[in-house]
Design a protein around this motif. Sequence first.
Motif, short mmCIF file in Angstrom:
data_model
loop_
_atom_site.label_atom_id
_atom_site.label_comp_id
_atom_site.label_asym_id
_atom_site.label_seq_id
_atom_site.Cartn_x
_atom_site.Cartn_y
_atom_site.Cartn_z
N ASP A 272 0.85 -1.19 0.00
CA ASP A 272 0.00 0.00 0.00
C ASP A 272 0.89 1.24 0.00
N PRO A 273 0.75 2.14 -1.00
CA PRO A 273 1.62 3.33 -1.08
C PRO A 273 1.58 4.19 0.18
N ALA A 274 0.43 4.33 0.81
CA ALA A 274 0.34 5.16 2.03
C ALA A 274 1.15 4.55 3.17
N ILE A 275 1.05 3.23 3.33
CA ILE A 275 1.80 2.55 4.39
C ILE A 275 3.30 2.60 4.08
N LYS A 276 3.64 2.37 2.82
CA LYS A 276 5.05 2.44 2.44
C LYS A 276 5.62 3.82 2.73
N GLU A 277 4.84 4.86 2.49
CA GLU A 277 5.27 6.23 2.77
C GLU A 277 5.51 6.42 4.27
N GLN A 278 4.58 5.91 5.10
CA GLN A 278 4.75 6.01 6.56
C GLN A 278 6.02 5.31 7.01
N LEU A 279 6.24 4.10 6.50
CA LEU A 279 7.42 3.33 6.90
C LEU A 279 8.70 3.98 6.39
N THR A 280 8.66 4.55 5.19
CA THR A 280 9.84 5.19 4.62
C THR A 280 10.30 6.36 5.48
N GLN A 281 9.36 7.02 6.16
CA GLN A 281 9.72 8.12 7.04
C GLN A 281 10.43 7.62 8.30
N ARG A 282 10.19 6.36 8.67
CA ARG A 282 10.76 5.82 9.90
C ARG A 282 11.92 4.86 9.68
N LEU A 283 11.91 4.18 8.52
CA LEU A 283 12.90 3.13 8.27
C LEU A 283 13.57 3.33 6.92
N PRO A 284 14.84 2.90 6.80
CA PRO A 284 15.49 2.94 5.49
C PRO A 284 14.83 1.95 4.53
N GLU A 285 14.92 2.23 3.24
CA GLU A 285 14.30 1.39 2.21
C GLU A 285 14.74 -0.07 2.31
N ASP A 286 16.02 -0.31 2.61
CA ASP A 286 16.49 -1.69 2.69
C ASP A 286 15.82 -2.44 3.83
N LYS A 287 15.49 -1.78 4.92
CA LYS A 287 14.80 -2.42 6.04
C LYS A 287 13.36 -2.78 5.66
N ILE A 288 12.73 -1.92 4.87
CA ILE A 288 11.36 -2.20 4.41
C ILE A 288 11.37 -3.41 3.49
N GLU A 289 12.35 -3.48 2.59
CA GLU A 289 12.46 -4.64 1.69
C GLU A 289 12.77 -5.91 2.47
N GLU A 290 13.60 -5.79 3.50
CA GLU A 290 13.90 -6.94 4.35
C GLU A 290 12.63 -7.43 5.05
N ALA A 291 11.82 -6.50 5.54
CA ALA A 291 10.55 -6.86 6.18
C ALA A 291 9.63 -7.55 5.19
N ARG A 292 9.60 -7.07 3.95
CA ARG A 292 8.76 -7.69 2.91
C ARG A 292 9.21 -9.14 2.66
N ARG A 293 10.53 -9.34 2.56
CA ARG A 293 11.05 -10.70 2.35
C ARG A 293 10.69 -11.61 3.53
N GLN A 294 10.84 -11.07 4.74
CA GLN A 294 10.49 -11.86 5.93
C GLN A 294 9.02 -12.24 5.93
N LEU A 295 8.16 -11.28 5.64
CA LEU A 295 6.72 -11.54 5.64
C LEU A 295 6.32 -12.58 4.60
N ASN A 296 6.96 -12.53 3.44
CA ASN A 296 6.64 -13.51 2.40
C ASN A 296 7.01 -14.93 2.81
N GLY A 297 7.99 -15.07 3.70
CA GLY A 297 8.40 -16.39 4.15
C GLY A 297 7.71 -16.86 5.42
N MET A 298 6.81 -16.07 5.97
CA MET A 298 6.14 -16.42 7.23
C MET A 298 4.90 -17.27 6.99
N THR A 299 4.65 -18.14 7.95
CA THR A 299 3.38 -18.87 7.98
C THR A 299 2.72 -18.57 9.32
N PHE A 300 1.39 -18.53 9.31
CA PHE A 300 0.63 -18.12 10.48
C PHE A 300 -0.44 -19.15 10.81
N ASP A 301 -0.73 -19.31 12.09
CA ASP A 301 -1.96 -19.94 12.54
C ASP A 301 -2.42 -19.14 13.75
#
Length: 156
Positions: free
Chosen positions: A39-68
């Motif tokens: 979501d562009p709005a969320i990405k904008e919020q995160l970009t203000q707080r975190l470097p771009e590489d950290k956001i991409e790292e979070a995206r990679r982590q989330l894609n590899g997660m499983t939940f119950d």
Amino acid sequence: MSLTKFESEVKLIQQDVESVYERFADMNNLKSLRERLDDPAIKEQLTQRLPEDKIEEARRQLNGMTFDRNSVSLTTPMGNLLLRIVEREAPKCIKFASEGAPLQLYLWIQLLPQTETSCAMRVTVGAEISFFMKGMVSKPLQQAADGLADILSTIR
């Protein structure tokens, strides 16, 4: 070894504490994080707080997660990690403990009502670490607490 805690900053969430608690008390609800990072709005919020590489790292982590309902499984630099909810104290706290990790990890999501429509949240990461390991793992664990608090505070 002793328990060392790493606390995030307190984050203000513009939702009532009961709604926020219900969302975090069921790990299935966190699946929406994957879509939220696009979501562009969320990405904008995160970009203000975190470097771009950290956001991409979070995206990679989330894609590899499983939940119950009671747990989340993820891949970390230490290997596969399962965090299971070990205690729910509605509506103030959810406690997790790791299973199968080389290091015993704990996670607390603490909530405190501020008004009828807002609450404060703090994320604490705890680890059973020796004095010698503390220097190696302190920075990544503090970053984990801060990053998780940033991401969780954006979920609506």
